[in-house]
Design a protein around this motif. Structure first.
Motif, PDB file in Angstrom:
ATOM      1  N   SER A 152       0.991  -1.154  -0.032  1.00 37.61           N
ATOM      2  CA  SER A 152       0.036  -0.450  -0.050  1.00 37.61           C
ATOM      3  C   SER A 152       0.885   1.461  -0.116  1.00 37.61           C
ATOM      4  O   SER A 152       2.198   1.254   0.071  1.00 37.61           O
ATOM      5  CB  SER A 152      -1.067   0.458   1.536  1.00 37.61           C
ATOM      6  OG  SER A 152      -0.330  -0.689   2.173  1.00 37.61           O
ATOM      7  N   GLU A 412      -4.676   1.984  -0.423  1.00 37.72           N
ATOM      8  CA  GLU A 412      -4.629   0.121  -0.543  1.00 37.72           C
ATOM      9  C   GLU A 412      -5.116   0.037  -1.879  1.00 37.72           C
ATOM     10  O   GLU A 412      -6.793   0.993  -2.196  1.00 37.72           O
ATOM     11  CB  GLU A 412      -5.833  -0.554   0.996  1.00 37.72           C
ATOM     12  CG  GLU A 412      -4.602   0.474   2.599  1.00 37.72           C
ATOM     13  CD  GLU A 412      -5.880  -0.481   3.374  1.00 37.72           C
ATOM     14  OE1 GLU A 412      -5.188  -1.182   4.187  1.00 37.72           O
ATOM     15  OE2 GLU A 412      -7.238   0.096   2.761  1.00 37.72           O
ATOM     16  N   SER A 418     -10.041   1.241  -5.727  1.00 34.38           N
ATOM     17  CA  SER A 418      -8.466   1.306  -4.229  1.00 34.38           C
ATOM     18  C   SER A 418      -9.217   2.152  -3.692  1.00 34.38           C
ATOM     19  O   SER A 418      -9.644   3.260  -3.616  1.00 34.38           O
ATOM     20  CB  SER A 418      -7.422   1.708  -4.760  1.00 34.38           C
ATOM     21  OG  SER A 418      -6.659   1.215  -6.082  1.00 34.38           O
TER      22      SER A 418
END
Length: 451
Positions: A152, A412, A418
């Motif tokens: 991430s 993330e 996302s």
């Protein structure tokens, strides 16, 4: 040994106490109020006449007539400076810990517990989301510190980190003001000097004290002039002064009211003028025999009365005695009698009170010499006080209107979108930061949607 350590610790804790700070400030404020209400620099006879013996005793004992040079007032200033220093040192480790703290990883679930946080989704990949958001964050915060890029993307941005030091700038400014005030109180002075035309002196008579200060140089009055209005009131007066050091003239300057001269840290203000009595010629008439004779008396020098075993002396001179014009205080001293004396009005020869002993007195001639009256002041701490006030204003302004703002960002990767988590915190001005944070989040959404 343990007792000594406990005493030192208790003393240190007292000096670092906020309650002790409040006590010192209130005591100094009360003292300053007394110094404002009570005229400063009064002579001992003035204090006795105005307040009576009992109050005068306490005024002089506590030096309330010269408060800012009183030892107890100087001690309070020193204690307040020490108290502020200890409080600053006690707070410093906490500030250093805050400034040295740096995260190496971010927990997104923890960010969701912040009062200011936002979560939004984007179909962009992590690198695309980063390139979309990073310019906005850099523009707002100046620099983005990236913690990780995989799996991430996490980063921290902050601004106003230096604002934590503004408290210490304020504390330092107050210490500078206190030090300047203490320096002026200990090493400074305020007094006066009366200089006849053509003469010089280095002695300054301090206000309210039977003390003099000898300057490292002499001041000579070369010329003194007074200009009058049509009604006889003084319009302007000027003194031409020369500063002499080691027998040489080092500076020449004319001074007027509100146009002083400063030399070697000592400032001379034109404040008054007057006349010094040099000699007086009197006509004395004995009451019982009407015998008359003349006598010349130098000021404050006894002269023998012709044909008697007594001396006559001019002990005081007033330019204006209670509105009756110039007057002489004359004393008659005889070996076999108590001294007698009286005030003699120079411009009222027929005044019935112009008597000394059994003599009727008339003033025939007054030889006077004009002098310029200078107020003399030295305050070596004045520039420290002024500098302290300027930095205090700057420090307070920056302390109120700046804050340390910090932003955490986690992106993330997901399928099909996302997740972006943004959280922020400010140590001050929370309402202003809330508005800024909401505007930033809206800008980030727009940038992500534009991709």
């Amino acid at each position: 040994m343990a007792t000594d350590t406990g005493f030192l610790r208790a003393t240190y804790n007292l000096l670092g106490s906020i309650r002790f700070t409040v006590f010192l400030l209130l005591t100094l404020a009360a003292g300053a109020l007394l110094g404002t209400l009570l005229p400063q620099g009064m002579s001992q006879p003035e204090i006795l006449m105005r307040y009576g013996p009992q109050r005068a005793h306490w005024i002089q004992l506590l030096r309330l007539d010269d408060l800012y040079h009183a030892l107890w007032f100087q001690a309070l200033l020193l204690l307040l400076g020490t108290n502020l220093t200890v409080c600053t040192l006690n707070r410093l480790p906490k500030t250093l810990k805050i400034l040295s703290r740096k995260e190496n990883e971010i927990n997104p679930e923890r960010l969701l517990k912040f009062g200011q946080h936002a979560t939004f989704a984007t179909p962009l990949a992590l690198d695309q989301a980063r390139s979309a958001m990073e310019p906005e964050l850099v523009e707002r915060f100046g620099r983005l510190r990236v913690l990780s890029t995989s799996p991430s993307f996490t980063a921290v941005a902050e601004k106003g980190r230096w604002s934590h030091w503004m408290l210490y700038l304020v504390h330092g400014s107050v210490l500078l003001i206190l030090f300047g005030a203490l320096l002026g109180s200990v090493l400074g002075f305020k007094g006066f000097m009366n200089i006849p035309e053509g003469e010089s002196t280095a002695q300054v008579h301090l206000f309210g004290r039977e003390q003099t200060v000898v300057l490292p140089f002499e001041v000579r009055c070369d010329r003194f002039e007074v200009a009058y209005y049509d009604n006889g009131m003084p319009k302007d007066y000027r003194s031409d002064l020369t500063i002499r050091s080691q027998g040489e003239d080092v500076e020449k300057r004319s001074i007027r009211v509100n146009d002083p001269l400063t030399h070697a840290g000592v400032t001379f203000y034109q404040s008054s003028y007057g006349s010094d009595l040099q000699e007086v010629e009197l006509s004395l008439t004995k009451a019982d025999t009407q015998e008359n004779f003349r006598v010349s008396l130098p000021f404050r020098r006894p002269v023998a009365l012709p044909g008697t075993a007594g001396d006559l002396q001019v002990v005081e001179f007033r330019e204006d005695f209670q509105g009756f014009g110039p007057a002489l205080a004359i004393g008659l001293y005889r070996d076999d009698q108590e001294p007698t004396g009286s005030w003699i009005l120079a411009d009222r020869p027929d005044f019935h009170g112009n008597r000394v002993g059994d003599y009727q007195v008339q003033v025939l001639r007054l030889d006077k010499r004009s002098y310029t009256g200078l107020q003399v002041k030295k305050d070596p701490g004045v520039w420290l006080v002024l500098t302290g006030f300027v930095t205090l204003l700057i420090g307070m302004g920056l302390s109120f209107y700046t804050s340390h703002c910090k932003l955490w960002l986690v992106a993330e990767a997901g399928n099909p979108t996302s997740r972006i988590v943004v959280a922020g915190r400010s140590n001050k001005n929370s309402l202003a930061f809330e508005s800024e944070f909401n505007h930033l989040c809206e800008r980030l959404r727009l940038r992500l949607q534009a991709r």
